[in-house]
Scaffold this active site. Sequence first.
Site, PDB file in Angstrom:
ATOM      1  N   PRO A   2       0.778  -1.224   0.000  1.00  0.00           N
ATOM      2  CA  PRO A   2       0.000   0.000   0.000  1.00  0.00           C
ATOM      3  C   PRO A   2       0.812   1.276   0.000  1.00  0.00           C
ATOM      4  O   PRO A   2       1.795   1.405   0.723  1.00  0.00           O
ATOM      5  CB  PRO A   2      -0.771  -0.094   1.317  1.00  0.00           C
ATOM      6  CG  PRO A   2      -0.193  -1.251   2.062  1.00  0.00           C
ATOM      7  CD  PRO A   2       0.987  -1.736   1.338  1.00  0.00           C
ATOM      8  N   GLU A   3       0.387   2.204  -0.805  1.00  0.00           N
ATOM      9  CA  GLU A   3       0.775   3.597  -0.632  1.00  0.00           C
ATOM     10  C   GLU A   3      -0.436   4.292  -0.022  1.00  0.00           C
ATOM     11  O   GLU A   3      -1.427   3.650   0.301  1.00  0.00           O
ATOM     12  CB  GLU A   3       1.186   4.220  -1.968  1.00  0.00           C
ATOM     13  CG  GLU A   3       2.427   3.541  -2.543  1.00  0.00           C
ATOM     14  CD  GLU A   3       3.066   4.305  -3.683  1.00  0.00           C
ATOM     15  OE1 GLU A   3       2.956   5.539  -3.712  1.00  0.00           O
ATOM     16  OE2 GLU A   3       3.675   3.652  -4.551  1.00  0.00           O
ATOM     17  N   HIS A  91      -0.011 -16.459   6.958  1.00  0.00           N
ATOM     18  CA  HIS A  91       0.232 -15.017   7.094  1.00  0.00           C
ATOM     19  C   HIS A  91      -0.953 -14.244   7.625  1.00  0.00           C
ATOM     20  O   HIS A  91      -0.976 -13.024   7.534  1.00  0.00           O
ATOM     21  CB  HIS A  91       0.711 -14.409   5.776  1.00  0.00           C
ATOM     22  CG  HIS A  91       1.827 -15.161   5.132  1.00  0.00           C
ATOM     23  ND1 HIS A  91       2.987 -15.467   5.808  1.00  0.00           N
ATOM     24  CD2 HIS A  91       1.950 -15.702   3.914  1.00  0.00           C
ATOM     25  CE1 HIS A  91       3.790 -16.152   5.008  1.00  0.00           C
ATOM     26  NE2 HIS A  91       3.178 -16.321   3.852  1.00  0.00           N
ATOM     27  N   ARG A 109       5.005 -10.483   4.062  1.00  0.00           N
ATOM     28  CA  ARG A 109       6.403 -10.068   4.278  1.00  0.00           C
ATOM     29  C   ARG A 109       6.677  -9.578   5.689  1.00  0.00           C
ATOM     30  O   ARG A 109       7.820  -9.373   6.061  1.00  0.00           O
ATOM     31  CB  ARG A 109       6.799  -8.991   3.257  1.00  0.00           C
ATOM     32  CG  ARG A 109       7.047  -9.593   1.889  1.00  0.00           C
ATOM     33  CD  ARG A 109       7.403  -8.544   0.878  1.00  0.00           C
ATOM     34  NE  ARG A 109       8.775  -8.104   1.005  1.00  0.00           N
ATOM     35  CZ  ARG A 109       9.317  -7.158   0.247  1.00  0.00           C
ATOM     36  NH1 ARG A 109       8.586  -6.568  -0.673  1.00  0.00           N
ATOM     37  NH2 ARG A 109      10.561  -6.816   0.398  1.00  0.00           N
ATOM     38  N   ARG A 151      18.497  21.454   0.221  1.00  0.00           N
ATOM     39  CA  ARG A 151      18.713  19.996   0.184  1.00  0.00           C
ATOM     40  C   ARG A 151      19.223  19.562  -1.180  1.00  0.00           C
ATOM     41  O   ARG A 151      18.700  19.937  -2.222  1.00  0.00           O
ATOM     42  CB  ARG A 151      17.431  19.259   0.565  1.00  0.00           C
ATOM     43  CG  ARG A 151      17.144  19.422   2.050  1.00  0.00           C
ATOM     44  CD  ARG A 151      16.058  18.512   2.532  1.00  0.00           C
ATOM     45  NE  ARG A 151      16.374  17.100   2.376  1.00  0.00           N
ATOM     46  CZ  ARG A 151      15.694  16.138   2.989  1.00  0.00           C
ATOM     47  NH1 ARG A 151      14.693  16.439   3.775  1.00  0.00           N
ATOM     48  NH2 ARG A 151      16.012  14.882   2.798  1.00  0.00           N
TER      49      ARG A 151
END
Length: 270
Positions: A2-3, A91, A109, A151
Amino acid sequence: MPELPEVEVTRMGIAPALVGRTVSAVSLRAPALRYPLPAALARHLKGKTLAGIARRGKYLLLDFGTGTVLLHLGMSGTLRLLPPRTPAGKHDHVDLVFDDLMLRLNDPRRFGALLWIEGDPNAHALIKDLGMEPLARSFTAKALHRRLTGRSAAIKLAIMDAHVVVGVGNIYASEALFRAGIAPRTPAGKVSLARLERLVTAIKETLRSAIRAGGSTLRDFFGCDGDPGHFQLEHRVYGREGEACRRCGTKIRQIRQGQRSTYYCPKCQR
DNA sequence: CTGGTCACCTGGAAGC
DNA sequence: TGCTTCCAGGTGACCA
């Protein structure tokens, strides 16, 4: 995987079904995620009512009044709504049972996280130093410019830095830079205010349209065949190395930045 | 502070 | 078929 849009769609998918309901049981299964699972979670949650679900960056905050369940889906986490006592598969790490409905966290994961926080969740170490919310009004070119002045890091890495702006992951970083016409390796401090205007607009549009696309998958949160983490818009550059740019036909290039893949059009992005 | 690298994990796809 | 290698949407810890 997910984002921000996937996390927000998850929030929108589960909140209407769960807010106002009371936890009747909790199951935790070994092994740990990024952090050990809170062993006392059942004791904290049993009999407690879910008051609301907020999102901060890619974190979900489940407010139970006496405390907050902090959830992060990592790279591979998904949440689904299932009938209680649905057998746990591989999982499936955590179940929160609300009588006749169960919220299940699956994460192959195990880069995700589930923590129990007492007190102000915004003061928690994982939350307090997070950067701007990209969909908030306060996320402006001026604010971003202030944050990036001086930066030297590449602009792509800078917008993926959660201490600058939250929720822009590897896919949407490439997509937003393409929409804004900015080369991903440009030093962040050298992007003009005018170009940051385009970038801020591009980030908001990219995330909003992905959330809109995800809205059509909300029903997938119910039932075992749901796959709500996997909707996505047609990408303009991500994953399209060697294919023709949709705008100018030039071949899309792939490079590595910070050990992640970046995709861009060498002609449209300068 | 900043920038750069590594580590944490599993599984799928590609290469041989 | 089976083994090896690479890659994956995140992010905190550590170093110079």
